[in-house]
Design an enzyme around this catalytic site. Structure first.
Site, PDB file in Angstrom:
ATOM      1  N   HIS A 153       6.678  -1.158  -1.065  1.00  0.00           N
ATOM      2  CA  HIS A 153       7.849  -0.961  -0.794  1.00  0.00           C
ATOM      3  C   HIS A 153       7.465   0.502  -2.346  1.00  0.00           C
ATOM      4  O   HIS A 153       8.568   1.870  -1.842  1.00  0.00           O
ATOM      5  CB  HIS A 153       8.943  -2.117  -1.636  1.00  0.00           C
ATOM      6  CG  HIS A 153       8.958  -2.877  -0.300  1.00  0.00           C
ATOM      7  ND1 HIS A 153       9.342  -2.338   1.351  1.00  0.00           N
ATOM      8  CD2 HIS A 153       8.616  -4.296  -0.622  1.00  0.00           C
ATOM      9  CE1 HIS A 153       9.368  -3.802   1.556  1.00  0.00           C
ATOM     10  NE2 HIS A 153       8.640  -4.664   0.251  1.00  0.00           N
ATOM     11  N   HIS A 183      12.245   5.923 -11.158  1.00  0.00           N
ATOM     12  CA  HIS A 183      13.068   5.475 -11.844  1.00  0.00           C
ATOM     13  C   HIS A 183      12.377   4.833 -12.853  1.00  0.00           C
ATOM     14  O   HIS A 183      11.620   3.678 -13.183  1.00  0.00           O
ATOM     15  CB  HIS A 183      13.691   3.965 -10.582  1.00  0.00           C
ATOM     16  CG  HIS A 183      14.915   4.568  -8.956  1.00  0.00           C
ATOM     17  ND1 HIS A 183      15.027   4.078  -8.722  1.00  0.00           N
ATOM     18  CD2 HIS A 183      15.537   5.438  -9.913  1.00  0.00           C
ATOM     19  CE1 HIS A 183      15.474   5.416  -7.968  1.00  0.00           C
ATOM     20  NE2 HIS A 183      15.347   5.799  -8.367  1.00  0.00           N
TER      21      HIS A 183
END
Length: 302
Positions: free
Chosen positions: A88, A144
């Site tokens: 992912h 992130h």
């Protein structure tokens, strides 16, 4: 032990959430996509979800905010970790025994947050890729940096707490600039093409002070709001800080990232969740300050 916790969390986050047909979550409609995550994970249908569109005209200044205060364990600002592909996102999980990073100040107040990992979302084309948008505009990628609140002791115990997490979002833009540290990560990603396969050690080779220079500057502008994880289980436990200034990435670096495979066997790209409604939340901003000419950004250390 920290690496074991992260490995367990990766399994839980990425494999445990499936619909009634047994499909694992992904980013395409045919893969039990974002619109359906809430069917298996109710928290993904919450009212204060992320990402969002940062509407700059609606962001409010907060006089109590200021620059962030980073504290590195290593004098050169480097961190070590393990690069992996969970199907992912491309992720770097820190080895905190070799030095880490904590953040305080700004919207965090007196709380201290400790860096656990950082990961990348990116598009199949460079006109999309970031999870957050700014005035409706996307960037090619978004990094992130995921921190947990030190009062909880570890990421696992912090992840579901209302004040448990901090995520620094950094936009990556194709603008003709070159960041050699992003080049190193892109080249290393060729060692983790297969999802949940081999990992690759980044031993002391990631100087965050140079990969994300604004992270070291008390003058760097940012936006901040309360939201959620952008992947299942979508806990609404995140204080988001989005750095206003993007860092450079090249097309060749993005092509290396796009060579990774997702859980469905396709290219690992367009791995971003669509923006969610603000639902009455406020977006605050720290406009930053002009840098003094000739003054170096000196990092803080333990």
């Amino acid at each position: 032990m920290d690496c074991l916790i992260v490995a367990v969390l990766a399994v839980v986050f990425n494999n445990a959430f499936a619909d009634e047909g047994g499909r694992q979550w992904g980013y395409k409609e045919t893969e039990f996509g974002p619109a359906d995550w809430g069917l298996a994970v109710p928290s993904c249908s919450g009212q204060f979800q992320s990402p969002i569109d940062i509407v700059t005209s609606l962001s409010q200044s907060n006089s109590s905010y200021g620059g962030l205060v980073p504290i590195f364990d290593n004098e050169d600002g480097t961190v070590s970790g393990v690069l992996s592909n969970n199907g992912h996102a491309l992720t770097v999980t820190l080895d905190k025994t070799k030095g880490g990073l904590t953040l305080t100040a700004g919207p965090l107040g007196q709380n201290t947050f400790r860096l656990e990992q950082f990961r990348f979302h990116f598009g199949c084309e460079s006109n999309v890729g970031s999870e957050h948008t700014v005035d409706g505009n996307s960037f090619a990628s978004e990094m992130h940096l995921m921190f947990y609140n030190d009062i909880y002791g570890n990421f696992k115990d912090a992840v579901s707490k209302p004040d448990g997490l901090l995520v620094i979002g950094v936009f990556l833009q194709v603008n003709g600039g070159f960041n050699k540290w992003m080049e190193n990560i892109a080249l290393a990603s060729t060692n983790v093409v297969t999802p949940n396969g081999d990992s690759y050690s980044l031993d002391g080779s990631v100087p965050l002070t140079q990969l994300v220079p604004d992270l070291m500057s008390k003058s760097a502008p940012y936006y901040t709001y309360k939201g959620s994880l952008t992947t299942p289980p979508c806990y609404e436990s995140v204080q988001w800080i989005l750095m206003k200034n993007p860092i450079p990435v090249t097309e060749s670096q993005l092509e290396l990232l796009r060579s990774l495979s997702s859980t469905s066997g396709d290219s690992l790209c367009n791995n971003f969740r669509p923006v969610k409604p603000l639902n009455g939340r406020k977006i605050f901003k720290w406009p930053g300050k002009e840098k003094l000419p000739g003054l170096l950004n000196v990092p803080f250390f333990h």
